[in-house]
Motif scaffolding. Structure first.
Motif, mmCIF file in Angstrom:
data_model
loop_
_atom_site.group_PDB
_atom_site.id
_atom_site.type_symbol
_atom_site.label_atom_id
_atom_site.label_comp_id
_atom_site.label_asym_id
_atom_site.label_seq_id
_atom_site.Cartn_x
_atom_site.Cartn_y
_atom_site.Cartn_z
ATOM 1 N N UNK A 115 0.646 -1.162 -0.013
ATOM 2 C CA UNK A 115 -0.455 0.041 0.086
ATOM 3 C C UNK A 115 0.962 0.898 0.352
ATOM 4 N N UNK A 117 2.089 5.214 0.007
ATOM 5 C CA UNK A 117 1.407 6.392 1.011
ATOM 6 C C UNK A 117 2.993 7.339 0.265
ATOM 7 N N UNK A 120 1.228 14.988 -1.261
ATOM 8 C CA UNK A 120 1.304 16.096 -3.122
ATOM 9 C C UNK A 120 2.519 16.807 -4.151
ATOM 10 N N UNK A 141 -0.596 5.320 -9.450
ATOM 11 C CA UNK A 141 -2.085 6.423 -9.493
ATOM 12 C C UNK A 141 -2.267 5.767 -8.525
ATOM 13 N N UNK A 142 -1.413 5.037 -7.584
ATOM 14 C CA UNK A 142 -1.791 4.135 -6.584
ATOM 15 C C UNK A 142 -1.486 4.631 -5.974
ATOM 16 N N UNK A 143 -0.431 5.899 -5.924
ATOM 17 C CA UNK A 143 -0.236 6.342 -4.103
ATOM 18 C C UNK A 143 -1.041 7.198 -3.780
ATOM 19 N N UNK A 144 -1.510 6.744 -2.262
ATOM 20 C CA UNK A 144 -2.341 7.719 -1.506
ATOM 21 C C UNK A 144 -1.283 8.660 -1.121
ATOM 22 N N UNK A 145 -1.480 10.209 -1.378
ATOM 23 C CA UNK A 145 -1.273 11.145 -1.512
ATOM 24 C C UNK A 145 -1.374 11.757 -0.458
ATOM 25 N N UNK A 146 -1.089 12.308 0.837
ATOM 26 C CA UNK A 146 -1.149 12.877 2.162
ATOM 27 C C UNK A 146 -0.613 14.412 2.200
ATOM 28 N N UNK A 147 -1.148 14.990 3.315
ATOM 29 C CA UNK A 147 -0.832 15.900 3.108
ATOM 30 C C UNK A 147 0.293 16.527 3.657
ATOM 31 N N UNK B 72 -7.386 1.016 -15.096
ATOM 32 C CA UNK B 72 -6.785 2.168 -14.596
ATOM 33 C C UNK B 72 -5.789 2.347 -14.880
ATOM 34 N N UNK B 78 -2.115 13.220 -14.282
ATOM 35 C CA UNK B 78 -0.458 13.682 -13.503
ATOM 36 C C UNK B 78 -0.022 14.583 -14.271
ATOM 37 N N UNK B 164 -7.137 -1.729 1.475
ATOM 38 C CA UNK B 164 -6.769 0.026 1.743
ATOM 39 C C UNK B 164 -7.582 0.365 2.292
ATOM 40 N N UNK B 165 -7.020 0.579 3.791
ATOM 41 C CA UNK B 165 -8.065 1.524 4.331
ATOM 42 C C UNK B 165 -8.780 3.086 4.240
ATOM 43 N N UNK B 166 -7.913 4.089 3.589
ATOM 44 C CA UNK B 166 -8.883 4.685 3.128
ATOM 45 C C UNK B 166 -9.628 4.882 1.399
ATOM 46 N N UNK B 244 -10.746 15.037 0.904
ATOM 47 C CA UNK B 244 -9.425 15.485 1.403
ATOM 48 C C UNK B 244 -8.875 14.832 2.310
ATOM 49 N N UNK B 248 -7.950 8.701 0.448
ATOM 50 C CA UNK B 248 -6.988 8.668 0.533
ATOM 51 C C UNK B 248 -6.276 9.495 -1.570
ATOM 52 N N UNK B 249 -7.200 10.429 -1.699
ATOM 53 C CA UNK B 249 -5.784 10.487 -3.291
ATOM 54 C C UNK B 249 -5.237 10.108 -3.714
ATOM 55 N N UNK B 250 -5.467 9.187 -4.093
ATOM 56 C CA UNK B 250 -4.959 8.822 -5.310
ATOM 57 C C UNK B 250 -6.332 8.744 -6.345
ATOM 58 N N UNK B 251 -5.396 9.094 -7.609
ATOM 59 C CA UNK B 251 -6.621 9.292 -9.124
ATOM 60 C C UNK B 251 -6.326 7.896 -9.464
ATOM 61 N N UNK B 252 -7.669 7.380 -9.046
ATOM 62 C CA UNK B 252 -6.728 5.315 -10.037
ATOM 63 C C UNK B 252 -8.686 5.644 -10.429
ATOM 64 N N UNK B 259 -11.129 0.393 -3.401
ATOM 65 C CA UNK B 259 -9.776 1.941 -3.564
ATOM 66 C C UNK B 259 -9.760 2.934 -3.439
ATOM 67 N N UNK B 260 -8.711 3.099 -2.755
ATOM 68 C CA UNK B 260 -8.884 4.885 -2.771
ATOM 69 C C UNK B 260 -9.251 5.488 -3.753
ATOM 70 N N UNK B 262 -9.922 10.148 -4.912
ATOM 71 C CA UNK B 262 -9.301 11.223 -5.197
ATOM 72 C C UNK B 262 -10.433 12.407 -6.488
ATOM 73 N N UNK B 270 -5.537 20.129 -3.467
ATOM 74 C CA UNK B 270 -4.502 19.655 -2.840
ATOM 75 C C UNK B 270 -3.322 20.378 -3.862
#
Lengths: 247, 319
Positions: A115, A117, A120, A141-147, B72, B78, B164-166, B244, B248-252, B259-260, B262, B270
């Motif tokens: 998973x 992380x 931004x 694309x699966x990277x969850x971006x955090x603040x 996906x 990007x 995925x948690x988020x 936000x 999880x903010x992943x643009x999938x 899935x997370x 965005x 962001x």
């Protein structure tokens, strides 16, 4: 790096009664953009300013930009404390973050999805990682971006299959992996010694950016940040002071 | 004579007051119009500027696919890559997934709670339930987001074993909590406004309270309930902070709720802080803003049309 400047500012305000230093976070790009737009006197950045940013700052503010390195930071790669993986090569790391390697068992861990992380795209850490680990390839694309790095550390500490990256100063409840420059070289864990002698592959300088015509109160603060007492704070926060640098 | 003078002052005050109210009403409209104008103006390079159009244009946003095997990997957001890729497909999917779950959660619960409060609860209970649920609306969305990020996500993962948690469930549920008071308040007002005679007639025909509530009162309040859904949808599309933090903010570009995600709004929040003024990325973010504006505008207008038609039909029935 916002926690560093925050601490420096608090200490500075204590020492010099009557001065106000206000610190905001948001990523190096945000800080530099604010310097260009003239909303701040001083920008902090975890990456060097780009040429076009420097040019637009000098054009907009009508003065030379002054760069002051204030601390050394190593970018750590974090996993949950329970994760059996102890080391990765930069190549493996790149494969993980571009989405080519998707399972921990491919890098010596258990059979579980990785998973991801990350930060931004306004973050200097994001840029640094993209340039020095991914060789400018795109993040998966699966990277969850955090603040912020604190959020990443928090997320990884709650996620046994998680991996994240950020400044070593935030290393709480997670384990920083030892990294190998390439498959043959030895794995090096981030520490003051390995960052200072350059054997840890991911280390960088942290900068203050001000203007040549900045008011005196700004230059005074920048100069103070390089004094031994300020550099001791750098160490207390968890970054590495500049004077330990061998060269 | 005195009476005439008083009449005149009354007329003047009257005229003045109505001018003031017209002006305040106009200010609201002017502000909305100006905001839209500004957003659209900043997005305009997407249509006009050749330099911007190289990276950001309608084809990029909605059609352009990368050469890849999986769905996906074909639609990618990007914007700061060396070769910027600005497909809005993953962001649109994220927005609709979270909105879908949120509505699925908030609409039935909100309406059921409204039915309970207006039809079944004793007056004293109602005086507790109604303000309590409406108090939910007072929780700042950043607090809800924080709750979802730290606590709700762990509960859901422990309960359902999500990878995925988020994910969309977590984000949608947190968003649903924010929608609940909207759905509840508006439906409740609508239900309470149904004339007593309807209930009495239904009871007189031998219907139980449950039958009366579901088959008589609820259909009679349908326009209000529907209006509640429309408003909740608009709020869900535009809500930013919760998603936000909790999404999880992943643009999938994925249809999976595991899935997370965005959303469009979270992307603006962001990325706008960092973006180079006047760049293609900048114009693209404002285009997203315009798109959000247009989506809510269309949904609200369509909602109003449907509500008006429902009202007319209802009045036809009673006449």
């Amino acid at each position: 790096m916002v926690i560093l400047t925050q601490r420096l500012a608090e200490e500075y305000m204590k020492r010099k009664a009557g001065t106000m230093v206000q610190v905001n976070g948001g990523g190096s790009g945000t800080g530099i953009a604010a310097l260009i737009n003239g909303t701040v006197d001083l920008a902090q950045a975890s990456r060097p300013m780009k040429d076009d940013e420097r040019a637009s700052a000098e054009k907009a503010r009508g003065s030379q930009v002054v760069e002051t390195p204030v601390a050394l930071d190593s970018l750590a790669v974090f996993v949950d404390e329970a994760n059996p993986v102890k080391e990765l090569s930069l190549e493996q790391l790149a494969a993980i973050y571009t989405g080519k390697t998707r399972n921990w068992k491919d890098v010596g861990g258990k059979d579980a999805p990785i998973i991801l992380y990350g930060r931004e795209n306004s973050s200097g850490t994001y840029d640094y990682f993209k340039e020095h680990v991914l060789n400018k390839a795109d993040f998966s694309a699966k990277v969850q971006t955090l603040q912020g790095t604190a959020a990443i550390v928090n997320a990884v500490s709650r996620d046994e299959n998680g991996i994240g990256y950020g400044g070593i100063a935030y290393d709480k409840g997670v384990r920083a992996l030892a990294l190998k420059k390439d498959a043959q070289s030895p794995a090096v864990a981030p520490s003051e010694a390995t960052v200072a002698d350059g054997t840890y592959p991911l280390s960088r300088k942290l900068y203050f950016y001000s203007l040549a015509n900045s008011p005196q109160r700004v230059t005074e603060f920048v100069q103070w940040s390089l004094t031994p007492e300020a550099q001791a704070l750098v160490k207390a926060v968890g970054y590495f002071p500049l004077n330990t640098q061998a060269h | 004579m005195q009476g005439q003078a008083r009449d005149r002052t009354r007329k003047i005050v009257d005229g003045l007051m109505s001018a003031i109210f017209t002006a305040t009403g106009a200010v609201a409209i002017i502000f909305i119009f100006l905001i839209f104008l500004f957003t659209f103006k900043e997005a305009l390079p997407v249509f006009t500027d050749a330099e911007v159009r190289k990276e950001a244009n309608l084809e990029q946003f909605f059609v352009k696919a990368q050469p890849a095997e999986h769905f996906e990997e074909r639609y990618v957001w990007q914007p700061t890559s060396d070769v910027p890729k600005m497909s809005l497909i993953p962001l649109l999917l994220g927005t609709f997934k979270s909105t879908f779950i949120a509505l699925l959660f908030a609409c039935p619960i909100g309406v059921a709670a409204a039915l309970f409060s207006s039809e079944f609860a004793s007056r004293r209970l109602r005086e507790v339930v109604k303000p309590a649920i409406e108090l939910l609306a007072g929780i700042p969305s950043v607090v809800l987001g924080f709750f979802a990020l730290l606590i709700l996500a762990s509960w859901l993962q422990d309960a359902f074993g999500f990878t995925y948690r988020l994910n969309a469930y977590n984000a949608g549920l947190a968003l649903g909590i924010a929608l609940l008071p909207i759905v509840f308040t508006i439906s409740e007002d609508g239900l309470a406004a149904v004339p007593r005679g309807y209930r009495e007639a239904s009871m007189a025909l031998g219907a139980t309270r449950m039958q009366t509530a579901i088959k008589v009162v609820l259909p009679a309040a349908a326009p209000a309930v529907f209006a509640a859904f429309v408003l909740a949808f608009g709020r869900a599309i535009g809500e930013t902070m919760i998603l936000l933090m909790a999404g999880g903010n992943a643009a999938i570009a994925s249809f999976s709720l595991n899935d997370p995600l965005r959303t469009l709004s979270a992307t603006i929040a962001a990325e706008l802080g960092e973006v180079v003024f006047g760049s293609a990325h900048y114009a693209a973010l404002f285009f997203i803003g315009t798109l959000l504006f247009v989506i809510t505008f269309i949904s609200n207008s369509a909602g109003n049309l449907i509500i008006a038609r429902m009202r007319r039909r209802m009045q036809g029935d009673t006449a």
